[in-house]
Scaffold this motif. Structure first.
Motif, PDB file in Angstrom:
ATOM      1  N   ARG A   1     -27.194 -29.801  39.877  1.00  0.00           N
ATOM      2  CA  ARG A   1     -27.252 -28.556  39.106  1.00  0.00           C
ATOM      3  C   ARG A   1     -27.584 -28.840  37.636  1.00  0.00           C
ATOM      4  O   ARG A   1     -28.409 -28.160  37.036  1.00  0.00           O
ATOM      5  CB  ARG A   1     -25.917 -27.807  39.189  1.00  0.00           C
TER       6      ARG A   1
ATOM      7  N   ARG B   1     -20.510 -19.360  38.984  1.00  0.00           N
ATOM      8  CA  ARG B   1     -19.969 -18.005  38.790  1.00  0.00           C
ATOM      9  C   ARG B   1     -20.729 -17.002  39.667  1.00  0.00           C
ATOM     10  O   ARG B   1     -20.135 -16.239  40.407  1.00  0.00           O
ATOM     11  CB  ARG B   1     -20.062 -17.599  37.310  1.00  0.00           C
ATOM     12  N   THR B   2     -22.076 -17.085  39.595  1.00  0.00           N
ATOM     13  CA  THR B   2     -22.896 -16.149  40.392  1.00  0.00           C
ATOM     14  C   THR B   2     -23.881 -16.884  41.312  1.00  0.00           C
ATOM     15  O   THR B   2     -24.538 -16.251  42.127  1.00  0.00           O
ATOM     16  CB  THR B   2     -23.720 -15.221  39.467  1.00  0.00           C
ATOM     17  N   SER B   3     -24.001 -18.194  41.123  1.00  0.00           N
ATOM     18  CA  SER B   3     -24.997 -18.953  41.901  1.00  0.00           C
ATOM     19  C   SER B   3     -24.320 -19.845  42.942  1.00  0.00           C
ATOM     20  O   SER B   3     -23.145 -20.213  42.791  1.00  0.00           O
ATOM     21  CB  SER B   3     -25.889 -19.789  40.980  1.00  0.00           C
TER      22      SER B   3
ATOM     23  N   ARG C   1     -34.948 -26.163  33.998  1.00  0.00           N
ATOM     24  CA  ARG C   1     -35.130 -24.729  33.718  1.00  0.00           C
ATOM     25  C   ARG C   1     -35.352 -24.518  32.217  1.00  0.00           C
ATOM     26  O   ARG C   1     -36.229 -23.768  31.812  1.00  0.00           O
ATOM     27  CB  ARG C   1     -33.893 -23.973  34.184  1.00  0.00           C
TER      28      ARG C   1
ATOM     29  N   THR D   1     -33.493 -16.052  45.697  1.00  0.00           N
ATOM     30  CA  THR D   1     -33.709 -17.494  45.562  1.00  0.00           C
ATOM     31  C   THR D   1     -34.039 -17.784  44.102  1.00  0.00           C
ATOM     32  O   THR D   1     -35.008 -17.240  43.567  1.00  0.00           O
ATOM     33  CB  THR D   1     -34.902 -17.949  46.435  1.00  0.00           C
TER      34      THR D   1
HETATM   35  C1  LIG Z   1     -32.295 -15.757  39.553  1.00  0.00           C
HETATM   36  C2  LIG Z   1     -32.091 -14.645  38.515  1.00  0.00           C
HETATM   37  C3  LIG Z   1     -31.296 -13.507  39.153  1.00  0.00           C
HETATM   38  C4  LIG Z   1     -31.239 -15.238  37.383  1.00  0.00           C
HETATM   39  O1  LIG Z   1     -31.105 -14.216  36.428  1.00  0.00           O
HETATM   40  P1  LIG Z   1     -30.802 -14.550  34.874  1.00  0.00           P
HETATM   41  O2  LIG Z   1     -30.850 -13.287  34.126  1.00  0.00           O
HETATM   42  O3  LIG Z   1     -31.611 -15.709  34.452  1.00  0.00           O
HETATM   43  O4  LIG Z   1     -29.282 -14.892  34.976  1.00  0.00           O
HETATM   44  P2  LIG Z   1     -28.413 -16.041  34.314  1.00  0.00           P
HETATM   45  O5  LIG Z   1     -29.121 -16.845  33.271  1.00  0.00           O
HETATM   46  O6  LIG Z   1     -27.131 -15.354  33.927  1.00  0.00           O
HETATM   47  O7  LIG Z   1     -28.135 -16.982  35.558  1.00  0.00           O
HETATM   48  C5  LIG Z   1     -27.354 -16.553  36.645  1.00  0.00           C
HETATM   49  C6  LIG Z   1     -26.995 -17.770  37.464  1.00  0.00           C
HETATM   50  O8  LIG Z   1     -28.180 -18.302  38.049  1.00  0.00           O
HETATM   51  C7  LIG Z   1     -28.306 -19.675  37.739  1.00  0.00           C
HETATM   52  N1  LIG Z   1     -29.720 -19.967  37.646  1.00  0.00           N
HETATM   53  C8  LIG Z   1     -30.660 -19.234  37.032  1.00  0.00           C
HETATM   54  N2  LIG Z   1     -31.874 -19.820  37.175  1.00  0.00           N
HETATM   55  C9  LIG Z   1     -31.673 -20.939  37.907  1.00  0.00           C
HETATM   56  C10 LIG Z   1     -32.522 -21.961  38.395  1.00  0.00           C
HETATM   57  N3  LIG Z   1     -33.835 -21.961  38.156  1.00  0.00           N
HETATM   58  N4  LIG Z   1     -31.982 -22.950  39.131  1.00  0.00           N
HETATM   59  C11 LIG Z   1     -30.647 -22.969  39.391  1.00  0.00           C
HETATM   60  N5  LIG Z   1     -29.780 -22.024  38.943  1.00  0.00           N
HETATM   61  C12 LIG Z   1     -30.303 -21.019  38.212  1.00  0.00           C
HETATM   62  C13 LIG Z   1     -27.552 -19.820  36.410  1.00  0.00           C
HETATM   63  O9  LIG Z   1     -27.178 -21.158  36.178  1.00  0.00           O
HETATM   64  C14 LIG Z   1     -26.379 -18.906  36.649  1.00  0.00           C
HETATM   65  O10 LIG Z   1     -25.449 -19.564  37.495  1.00  0.00           O
HETATM   66  P3  LIG Z   1     -23.835 -19.327  37.381  1.00  0.00           P
HETATM   67  O11 LIG Z   1     -23.594 -17.853  37.207  1.00  0.00           O
HETATM   68  O12 LIG Z   1     -23.301 -19.813  38.696  1.00  0.00           O
HETATM   69  O13 LIG Z   1     -23.370 -20.134  36.227  1.00  0.00           O
HETATM   70  C15 LIG Z   1     -33.428 -14.122  37.935  1.00  0.00           C
HETATM   71  O14 LIG Z   1     -34.096 -15.170  37.248  1.00  0.00           O
HETATM   72  C16 LIG Z   1     -34.334 -13.573  39.023  1.00  0.00           C
HETATM   73  O15 LIG Z   1     -34.149 -12.453  39.475  1.00  0.00           O
HETATM   74  N6  LIG Z   1     -35.347 -14.366  39.439  1.00  0.00           N
HETATM   75  C17 LIG Z   1     -36.263 -13.955  40.479  1.00  0.00           C
HETATM   76  C18 LIG Z   1     -35.688 -14.279  41.853  1.00  0.00           C
HETATM   77  C19 LIG Z   1     -36.673 -14.034  42.944  1.00  0.00           C
HETATM   78  O16 LIG Z   1     -37.440 -13.093  42.883  1.00  0.00           O
HETATM   79  N7  LIG Z   1     -36.671 -14.931  43.952  1.00  0.00           N
HETATM   80  C20 LIG Z   1     -37.639 -14.892  45.016  1.00  0.00           C
HETATM   81  C21 LIG Z   1     -37.403 -13.829  46.008  1.00  0.00           C
HETATM   82  S1  LIG Z   1     -35.759 -13.709  46.624  1.00  0.00           S
END
Ligand SMILES: CC(C)(COP(=O)(O)OP(=O)(O)OC[C@H]1O[C@@H](n2cnc3c(N)ncnc32)[C@H](O)[C@@H]1OP(=O)(O)O)[C@@H](O)C(=O)NCCC(=O)NCCS
Length: 158
Positions: free
Chosen positions: A146, A84-86, A153, A55
């Motif tokens: 988004r 792409r990944t979300s 963010r 999440t």
């Molecule tokens: C979510 C997470 C994987 C994103 O990793 P990151 O290194 O910031 O990766 P990126 O910046 O490349 O973002 C990856 C994707 O996530 C989206 N994203 C990241 N943070 C976001 C946020 N707060 N809200 C919406 N989208 C978000 C980006 O837009 C991107 O989307 P896309 O690939 O579709 O364009 C990372 O922040 C994480 O692991 N967070 C903890 C998650 C967690 O523990 N959740 C609770 C338990 S499941």
């Protein structure tokens, strides 16, 4: 990569509200409901992506009506937007009094999940096939949500 429609990954989850899920007024706890929303949303995102998801964010949630002890709570989750990944997932919550059959819409929440690989790195997901007018309207509105989310963010990044 193959595309999938929201219909293909839709999830419907049904729970009975038990005493341990409620506060002193006999209402389903907000935290417990958020847990169910998160689980239902994650299942839809996992079905869409065939990947483990985490999440990334949950948009604001309003509690319109309490869900009472002994009622049935139904959560309907579907993917509304894919990057792409979300993935953005809409989860709608309904309560049901099984004695009277009365059903109420109680909550709606939008969550963003990110598909990750075995090293917890974001990984690509399949596209979204928009089948219906509702799919298209949700998708357009999701794109606006988004961009708001990403602005927030940026504002909280330290
Ligand atoms: C979510 C997470 C994987 C994103 O990793 P990151 O290194 O910031 O990766 P990126 O910046 O490349 O973002 C990856 C994707 O996530 C989206 N994203 C990241 N943070 C976001 C946020 N707060 N809200 C919406 N989208 C978000 C980006 O837009 C991107 O989307 P896309 O690939 O579709 O364009 C990372 O922040 C994480 O692991 N967070 C903890 C998650 C967690 O523990 N959740 C609770 C338990 S499941």
């Amino acid at each position: 990569m193959k595309q999938k429609s929201p219909r293909e990954s839709m999830v419907e989850m049904t729970e009975l509200v038990l005493p341990n899920d409620t506060n002193l007024l006999g209402n389903l706890l907000g935290g417990r409901l958020m847990h169910l929303v998160d689980v239902a949303g994650a299942m839809a995102a996992q079905r869409h992506s065939n990947r483990i998801v985490v999440t990334a964010s949950i948009d604001s949630v309003e509690f319109k009506h309490p869900v009472k002890l002994g009622q049935i709570v139904t959560l309907k989750a579907r993917v509304t937007w894919v990057g792409r990944t979300s993935m953005e997932v809409l989860v709608e919550v309904y309560s049901e009094d099984y004695m009277t059959g009365e059903q109420k819409f109680t909550n709606r929440a939008y969550l963003t999940f990110v598909a990750v690989d075995s090293n917890c790195r974001p990984t690509e997901v399949c596209g979204l096939l928009l089948e219906t007018e509702e799919d298209r309207l949700e998708y357009e509105a999701a794109a606006i949500r988004r961009s708001e989310r990403l602005k927030r963010r940026e504002g909280t990044n330290c």
